[in-house]
Write a protein that holds these residues in place. Structure first.
Motif, PDB file in Angstrom:
ATOM      1  N   ARG A  41       0.830  -1.280   0.078  1.00 49.24           N
ATOM      2  CA  ARG A  41      -0.044  -0.121  -0.001  1.00 49.24           C
ATOM      3  C   ARG A  41       0.872   1.138   0.042  1.00 49.24           C
ATOM      4  N   LYS A  42       0.329   2.377  -0.231  1.00 47.80           N
ATOM      5  CA  LYS A  42       1.046   3.738  -0.320  1.00 47.80           C
ATOM      6  C   LYS A  42       1.139   4.225   1.074  1.00 47.80           C
ATOM      7  N   GLY A  43       0.525   3.774   2.070  1.00 50.18           N
ATOM      8  CA  GLY A  43       0.711   4.121   3.311  1.00 50.18           C
ATOM      9  C   GLY A  43       0.562   3.074   4.509  1.00 50.18           C
ATOM     10  N   PRO A  44       0.808   3.314   5.768  1.00 50.97           N
ATOM     11  CA  PRO A  44       0.785   2.170   6.618  1.00 50.97           C
ATOM     12  C   PRO A  44      -0.494   2.061   7.245  1.00 50.97           C
ATOM     13  N   GLY A  45      -1.356   1.330   6.450  1.00 53.00           N
ATOM     14  CA  GLY A  45      -2.683   1.060   7.004  1.00 53.00           C
ATOM     15  C   GLY A  45      -3.511   0.528   5.601  1.00 53.00           C
ATOM     16  N   SER A  46      -4.611  -0.305   6.093  1.00 54.02           N
ATOM     17  CA  SER A  46      -5.488  -0.803   5.006  1.00 54.02           C
ATOM     18  C   SER A  46      -6.377   0.117   4.257  1.00 54.02           C
ATOM     19  N   SER A  47      -6.575   1.359   4.992  1.00 52.45           N
ATOM     20  CA  SER A  47      -6.988   2.275   4.134  1.00 52.45           C
ATOM     21  C   SER A  47      -6.597   3.175   2.930  1.00 52.45           C
ATOM     22  N   TYR A  48      -5.171   2.941   2.868  1.00 50.22           N
ATOM     23  CA  TYR A  48      -4.322   3.446   1.912  1.00 50.22           C
ATOM     24  C   TYR A  48      -4.503   2.865   0.660  1.00 50.22           C
ATOM     25  N   LEU A  61      14.342  -3.762   0.206  1.00 48.04           N
ATOM     26  CA  LEU A  61      15.272  -3.134   1.120  1.00 48.04           C
ATOM     27  C   LEU A  61      14.023  -2.441   2.414  1.00 48.04           C
ATOM     28  N   ARG A  62      14.380  -2.685   3.654  1.00 42.71           N
ATOM     29  CA  ARG A  62      13.621  -2.177   4.631  1.00 42.71           C
ATOM     30  C   ARG A  62      14.053  -0.926   5.120  1.00 42.71           C
ATOM     31  N   PHE A  63      12.836  -0.015   5.255  1.00 42.62           N
ATOM     32  CA  PHE A  63      13.263   1.180   5.810  1.00 42.62           C
ATOM     33  C   PHE A  63      12.762   1.687   7.143  1.00 42.62           C
ATOM     34  N   GLU A  64      11.546   1.525   7.581  1.00 43.83           N
ATOM     35  CA  GLU A  64      11.069   1.868   8.837  1.00 43.83           C
ATOM     36  C   GLU A  64      10.099   0.946   9.037  1.00 43.83           C
ATOM     37  N   ALA A  65       9.483   0.771  10.432  1.00 44.11           N
ATOM     38  CA  ALA A  65       8.140   0.284  10.883  1.00 44.11           C
ATOM     39  C   ALA A  65       7.370   1.064  11.420  1.00 44.11           C
ATOM     40  N   LYS A  66       6.136   1.046  11.440  1.00 45.38           N
ATOM     41  CA  LYS A  66       5.247   1.806  11.995  1.00 45.38           C
ATOM     42  C   LYS A  66       3.943   0.796  12.261  1.00 45.38           C
ATOM     43  N   SER A  67       3.681   0.696  13.686  1.00 44.92           N
ATOM     44  CA  SER A  67       2.701  -0.370  14.329  1.00 44.92           C
ATOM     45  C   SER A  67       3.220  -1.739  13.483  1.00 44.92           C
ATOM     46  N   SER A  68       2.179  -2.409  12.790  1.00 43.35           N
ATOM     47  CA  SER A  68       2.040  -3.547  12.129  1.00 43.35           C
ATOM     48  C   SER A  68       2.476  -3.480  10.781  1.00 43.35           C
ATOM     49  N   VAL A  70       5.410  -2.246   7.503  1.00 45.17           N
ATOM     50  CA  VAL A  70       6.966  -1.935   7.404  1.00 45.17           C
ATOM     51  C   VAL A  70       7.026  -1.199   6.226  1.00 45.17           C
ATOM     52  N   LYS A  71       7.943   0.005   6.059  1.00 42.33           N
ATOM     53  CA  LYS A  71       8.051   0.544   4.677  1.00 42.33           C
ATOM     54  C   LYS A  71       9.119  -0.129   4.156  1.00 42.33           C
ATOM     55  N   VAL A  72       8.999  -0.287   2.785  1.00 46.14           N
ATOM     56  CA  VAL A  72      10.062  -1.313   2.026  1.00 46.14           C
ATOM     57  C   VAL A  72      10.144  -0.475   0.591  1.00 46.14           C
ATOM     58  N   GLN A  73      11.269  -0.745  -0.044  1.00 48.04           N
ATOM     59  CA  GLN A  73      11.579  -0.173  -1.288  1.00 48.04           C
ATOM     60  C   GLN A  73      11.806  -1.265  -2.138  1.00 48.04           C
ATOM     61  N   ASP A  74      11.344  -1.297  -3.451  1.00 47.85           N
ATOM     62  CA  ASP A  74      11.447  -2.198  -4.361  1.00 47.85           C
ATOM     63  C   ASP A  74      12.622  -2.228  -5.428  1.00 47.85           C
ATOM     64  N   LEU A  75      12.994  -2.948  -6.247  1.00 52.16           N
ATOM     65  CA  LEU A  75      14.085  -2.870  -7.130  1.00 52.16           C
ATOM     66  C   LEU A  75      14.193  -1.539  -7.920  1.00 52.16           C
ATOM     67  N   ASP A  76      13.004  -0.946  -8.047  1.00 49.06           N
ATOM     68  CA  ASP A  76      13.027   0.263  -8.787  1.00 49.06           C
ATOM     69  C   ASP A  76      13.142   1.615  -8.057  1.00 49.06           C
ATOM     70  N   ALA A  82       4.109  -2.803   3.540  1.00 45.75           N
ATOM     71  CA  ALA A  82       3.379  -3.759   3.798  1.00 45.75           C
ATOM     72  C   ALA A  82       3.082  -4.317   5.217  1.00 45.75           C
ATOM     73  N   ARG A  83       2.138  -5.148   5.358  1.00 43.23           N
ATOM     74  CA  ARG A  83       1.806  -5.544   6.652  1.00 43.23           C
ATOM     75  C   ARG A  83       3.162  -6.591   6.914  1.00 43.23           C
ATOM     76  N   SER A  84       3.566  -6.395   8.232  1.00 37.93           N
ATOM     77  CA  SER A  84       4.815  -7.196   8.923  1.00 37.93           C
ATOM     78  C   SER A  84       4.538  -8.709   8.847  1.00 37.93           C
ATOM     79  N   LYS A  85       3.239  -8.776   9.032  1.00 33.57           N
ATOM     80  CA  LYS A  85       2.849 -10.495   9.180  1.00 33.57           C
ATOM     81  C   LYS A  85       2.908 -10.927   7.716  1.00 33.57           C
ATOM     82  N   ASP A  86       3.030 -10.597   6.676  1.00 33.11           N
ATOM     83  CA  ASP A  86       3.337 -10.761   5.167  1.00 33.11           C
ATOM     84  C   ASP A  86       4.702 -10.949   4.668  1.00 33.11           C
ATOM     85  N   LEU A  87       5.550 -10.491   5.710  1.00 32.13           N
ATOM     86  CA  LEU A  87       6.991 -10.527   5.227  1.00 32.13           C
ATOM     87  C   LEU A  87       7.928 -11.498   6.146  1.00 32.13           C
ATOM     88  N   THR A  88       9.113 -11.904   5.567  1.00 33.14           N
ATOM     89  CA  THR A  88       9.863 -12.680   6.605  1.00 33.14           C
ATOM     90  C   THR A  88      11.429 -12.171   6.250  1.00 33.14           C
TER      91      THR A  88
END
Length: 163
Positions: A41-48, A61-68, A70-76, A82-88
């Motif tokens: 999503r574009k922001g840290p929540g299901s409403s984004y 690449l991991r940048f920061e976490a906010k609640s549940s 995680v802000k990530v960067q892709d290859l571009d 992303a929800r942290s529970k969806d990542l490992t």
């Protein structure tokens, strides 16, 4: 900075790394999609609004976490949440950055093509091992093949340490 002080700083960093709990290091590792699919999503929540839907093994690449979340960067270089529970952080994964890449049975350009002959950009894989300039990868169905390192991207942070 005097040499003795630099040595002291390096020793302190080594001691800190040794004393830090392993869970602290795992939490700061770069994440990969752990589910069959994850919605970014574009922001840290299901409403984004949804920015991308990715498949298992997609690395970031991991940048920061906010609640549940995680802000990530892709290859571009695009940023997503992303929800942290969806990542490992327990897998080492790569993604195809070339428009099309051939997969080989052996780590050589002269080797026969693998069962899955070629793949498109953004195809994610689990990284198994490396041999020279080649990386052995596995797809979500368990098929393995070799791909040249110039055709893939994997998250690597380059940190500078100056004294």
């Amino acid at each position: 900075m005097p040499r003795s002080r630099r040595v002291g700083v390096v020793k302190f960093l080594i001691l800190l790394a040794w004393l830090a709990p392993s869970s602290l290091w795992a939490a700061s590792g770069d994440p990969t999609c752990a589910k069959d699919y994850a919605t970014l999503r574009k922001g840290p929540g299901s409403s984004y609004s949804v920015s991308w839907r990715v498949a298992r093994f997609m690395p970031f690449l991991r940048f920061e976490a906010k609640s549940s979340w995680v802000k990530v960067q892709d290859l571009d270089g695009e940023m997503h949440w992303a929800r942290s529970k969806d990542l490992t952080s327990s897998l080492s994964c790569v993604v195809v950055r070339a428009q099309v890449a051939n997969l080989r049975k052996e780590p050589s350009a002269a080797a026969a093509l693998a069962e899955l002959r070629s793949v498109d950009r953004f195809t994610p894989f689990k990284r198994i091992e490396s041999e020279g300039d080649w990386v052995k990868v596995e797809d979500e169905t368990g098929r393995q093949a070799w791909i040249h390192h110039t055709n893939i991207w994997r998250p690597v942070k380059v940190l500078g340490l100056t004294f």
